[in-house]
Design a protein around this motif. Structure first.
Motif, PDB file in Angstrom:
ATOM      1  N   THR A 112      -8.036   3.702  -0.601  1.00 32.98           N
ATOM      2  CA  THR A 112      -8.006   2.197  -0.406  1.00 32.98           C
ATOM      3  C   THR A 112      -9.429   1.860   0.221  1.00 32.98           C
ATOM      4  OG1 THR A 112      -5.983   2.430   0.218  1.00 32.98           O
ATOM      5  CG2 THR A 112      -6.737   0.559   0.895  1.00 32.98           C
ATOM      6  N   ALA A 136      -7.587  -3.024   2.614  1.00 30.39           N
ATOM      7  CA  ALA A 136      -6.526  -2.907   3.739  1.00 30.39           C
ATOM      8  C   ALA A 136      -6.629  -3.808   4.774  1.00 30.39           C
ATOM      9  CB  ALA A 136      -7.168  -1.477   4.471  1.00 30.39           C
ATOM     10  N   LEU A 165       1.067  -1.085  -0.214  1.00 28.05           N
ATOM     11  CA  LEU A 165       0.146   0.166  -0.124  1.00 28.05           C
ATOM     12  C   LEU A 165       0.887   1.320  -0.070  1.00 28.05           C
ATOM     13  CD1 LEU A 165      -2.447  -1.022   3.002  1.00 28.05           C
ATOM     14  CD2 LEU A 165      -3.079  -1.050   0.647  1.00 28.05           C
TER      15      LEU A 165
END
Lengths: 151, 126
Positions: free
Chosen positions: B109, B114, B20
């Motif tokens: 996101t 996540a 990420l």
């Protein structure tokens, strides 16, 4: 298919016939009406007939304003004060990080077999605490229902 | 950069950053003391070490709640906290001694992505 639809209807009928007399106590400092509390609890039960427990809790004191539990062994009032502390701690964390314009909306706590969900009211004075079985309800559905009923 | 990739905690932080790159902040926290073992922030206003201390209380309170409810055979998988434009996630290691704290923007996101990244990375924490 037919049997499950019938079972679902039975569930609903049973729900309608069940005496839904909630004990509701709202302190003066909280902006909330008993009608609204009843509506939240009833729509939670209508949308999630299999829910384990639902409660409305004061953030400041951690007291349960109203509650409903399907399990005799599960008392949401016991969890209420701890969950209020979680909400207060998280609000402190947001304050400590000085995040401007950020508001706490919900807290989701998936356990192995249960999902615990907390959703804060717009005025941040109270929250709805919902417990469902993970095998009956998905996190997304529980979250959407909670969002809809506490609006 | 407040971590070394030689430690397991630092490696987890590095792996999450790789998955990420747009994350706002991440930390691996010791659940007993509330201090972070490794952390990284892409947002100047978020100090992940400060956040770690407060979030440890969140985890502890939930563990107390579960004890009070006598949910002895239950385990906290994770704690997901939605704010107006941010998502905060706390993912506990399977033995409960450490947790990963992750802040992402809800514009970049979603919750499912996540969560998935954290689930994959929490396994190497023990």
């Amino acid at each position: 298919m037919g049997t499950s639809a019938a079972a679902h209807k039975n569930d609903k009928d049973q729900l309608r016939n069940e005496k839904l007399n909630f004990k509701i106590t709202i302190p003066d400092e909280i902006e909330l009406t008993t009608g609204k509390v009843e509506k939240i609890l009833k729509s939670a039960l209508a949308h999630l007939p299999n829910l384990t427990a639902v409660a409305i809790v004061s953030v400041a004191t951690g007291t349960c304003l109203a509650q409903y539990s399907r399990l005799r062994s599960f008392n949401p009032a016991v969890a209420a004060s701890y969950n209020a502390e979680i909400v207060r701690q998280k609000k402190q964390a947001i304050a400590a990080l000085s995040m401007r314009g950020e508001r706490l909306e919900d807290i989701l706590i998936p356990l192995r077999k249960q999902l615990h969900l907390i959703r804060l009211a717009k005025n941040s004075q109270w929250f709805v605490y919902l417990v469902v079985k993970a095998q009956d309800t998905s996190l997304a559905v529980a979250r959407e229902v909670l969002k809809a009923i506490s609006a | 950069m407040a971590y070394s990739v030689n430690s397991p905690a630092g490696k987890v932080v590095q792996d999450i950053l790789n998955d990420l790159p747009g994350l706002m902040a991440v930390a691996v926290v010791d659940a007993t003391s509330g201090m972070s073992l490794a952390s990284h922030s892409n947002t100047p206003s978020i100090n992940p070490d400060t956040a770690a201390a407060y979030n440890t209380e969140v985890v502890k309170q939930k563990q107390k709640a579960m004890t009070a409810l006598k949910l002895s055979n239950e385990v906290i998988e994770d704690i997901l906290i939605t704010l107006t434009t941010q998502i905060h996630l706390l993912k506990l290691a399977s033995n409960g001694s450490k947790f990963i704290y992750l802040v992402v923007s809800s514009r970049d996101t979603n919750l499912a992505i996540a969560r998935d990244v954290l689930r994959a990375n929490a396994e190497q924490l023990n």
